[in-house]
Enzyme design. Structure first.
Site, mmCIF file in Angstrom:
data_model
loop_
_atom_site.group_PDB
_atom_site.id
_atom_site.type_symbol
_atom_site.label_atom_id
_atom_site.label_comp_id
_atom_site.label_asym_id
_atom_site.label_seq_id
_atom_site.Cartn_x
_atom_site.Cartn_y
_atom_site.Cartn_z
ATOM 1 N N HIS A 1 0.147 -2.332 -11.193
ATOM 2 C CA HIS A 1 -0.059 -2.156 -9.911
ATOM 3 C C HIS A 1 -1.237 -3.059 -9.455
ATOM 4 C CE1 HIS A 1 -1.744 0.510 -6.592
ATOM 5 N NE2 HIS A 1 -0.501 0.321 -6.325
ATOM 6 N N HIS B 1 -2.888 -6.377 -0.221
ATOM 7 C CA HIS B 1 -2.362 -4.979 -0.162
ATOM 8 C C HIS B 1 -2.259 -4.649 1.377
ATOM 9 C CE1 HIS B 1 -2.836 -0.478 0.274
ATOM 10 N NE2 HIS B 1 -1.701 -0.596 -0.464
HETATM 11 O O1 G3P Z 1 4.455 0.102 -4.121
HETATM 12 C C1 G3P Z 1 4.015 1.182 -5.125
HETATM 13 C C2 G3P Z 1 2.520 1.431 -4.499
HETATM 14 O O2 G3P Z 1 1.997 0.471 -4.877
HETATM 15 C C3 G3P Z 1 2.676 2.044 -2.960
HETATM 16 O O3 G3P Z 1 1.183 2.169 -2.757
HETATM 17 O O4 G3P Z 1 -0.318 1.741 -1.195
HETATM 18 O O5 G3P Z 1 -0.667 0.841 -3.719
HETATM 19 O O6 G3P Z 1 1.160 -0.356 -2.053
HETATM 20 P P1 G3P Z 1 0.330 1.131 -2.329
HETATM 21 CA CA CA Z 2 2.652 -1.687 -3.566
#
Ligand code: G3P
Ligand code: CA
Length: 320
Positions: A30, A72
């Site tokens: 992530h 992000h």
């Molecule tokens: O894309 C999966 C997850 O990353 C969604 O949340 O806010 O971390 O992009 P975010």
């Molecule tokens: Ca994401």
């Protein structure tokens, strides 16, 4: 043991390992190895690769000159020094938007560990020290080249997991990052259903539009959360254009740790389930350790993969 017998045993073990790996849930890094290094930087992507992740995530926004930037937020002030380097370039709301900068300008910014722009406090104080460092923003193209190069030099096949951020807002600003992403992926050879890419988005209208307008057959993941519940009707709709869902953890696990009914409902429709986000240092209430969370997700709910800031711990759990 003879040499031939030894070779046979080693080969059998290797085949078993390959079969096990092929059927294992996916470990999706992530924002790269964001638990270890500042998110979405090239070092974080390389580190996630070395940790053994199956896929590496890239959140995407667009610059003023139409470059897909791995970031992000649509804002720059939560992970960079934009406020000190370009103090006059904020909008009326006081925020600094990546879309107001050309890539040449964005390249001059220093990336830091995520922080609260009002206080300067690190969001995760125990992670990489939040100060000056050698970290820079990167483009989607940079990450593709890095991962493809590593795939070539290691013989592995690690995939891309790009997310189109705030497509409706980008459209209102005259930008179309979704179409640009599909074209960029095609340029680098990712253009069919079995290529190692998942394109993700929170906006169902954007994924439907891209399926319709570009004709792409790339795997799509419909992200879900508070504004998009996992009702039977929604899951049936998602299955018409997406190969899976990316739900919030709370949409998969009840407060008592049991799987939510939506897990079986999604699998019954043939949808993969890749929930977000497994963090060793930000566990859900009542969960004492990352291994407990992973057991609930991977062994009890039997999801097909997880987004995690901590790929190494997730892989270690899977190996045990
Ligand atoms: O894309 C999966 C997850 O990353 C969604 O949340 O806010 O971390 O992009 P975010
Ligand atoms: Ca994401």
């Amino acid at each position: 043991m003879t040499l031939a017998a030894l070779a046979s045993t080693v080969l059998a073990c290797a085949l078993m390992t390959t079969a096990a790996a092929a059927s294992s849930p996916l470990v999706i890094a992530h924002r790269g190895a964001s638990g270890v290094l500042p998110e979405h930087t090239l070092p974080a992507a390389a580190f996630a690769y070395a940790q053994g992740a199956d896929y590496i995530e890239q959140d995407l926004v667009m610059s003023r000159d139409d470059v897909l930037v791995v970031l992000h937020d649509i804002h720059l002030d939560t992970t960079t020094d934009v406020a000190t380097r370009y103090p006059s370039r904020h909008r009326e709301d006081g925020r600094f938007y990546a879309i107001d900068f050309d890539w040449a300008e964005l390249q001059t910014l220093t990336v830091r560990e995520r922080f609260d722009p009002r206080t300067g406090e690190a969001v995760f104080p125990q992670r990489f020290p939040s100060g000056d460092g050698p970290f820079r923003l990167c483009r989607m193209e940079d990450q593709i080249q890095l991962i493809q190069g590593l795939n070539h030099s290691t013989g592995r096949t690690v995939g891309l997991y790009p997310e189109i951020k705030d497509p409706a807002w980008h459209h209102s600003e005259g930008k179309d990052p979704g179409t640009a992403l599909i074209a960029l992926l095609a340029h680098y050879g990712y253009d069919s259903a079995d290529d190692p890419v998942f394109v993700q988005c929170f906006d169902p209208a954007e994924l439907k539009r891209l399926r319709r307008e570009t004709g792409t057959t790339l795997p799509f993941i419909q992200l879900t959360g508070g504004d998009l519940p996992l009702t039977d009707a929604n899951l049936t709709d998602f299955a018409t254009y997406a190969q899976g869902i990316g739900p919030h953890l709370g949409q998969i696990l009840r407060a008592d740790g049991q799987p939510q009914p939506a897990v079986a409902a999604a699998h019954a429709r043939g949808l993969l389930i890749h929930p977000y986000t497994v963090r060793a240092d930000a566990l859900p209430p009542g969960v004492p350790h990352i291994d407990v969370l992973l057991d609930l997700l991977l062994h009890q709910a039997k999801v097909d993969g997880v987004f995690t800031d901590h790929a190494a711990a997730t892989i270690a759990f899977l190996r045990r």
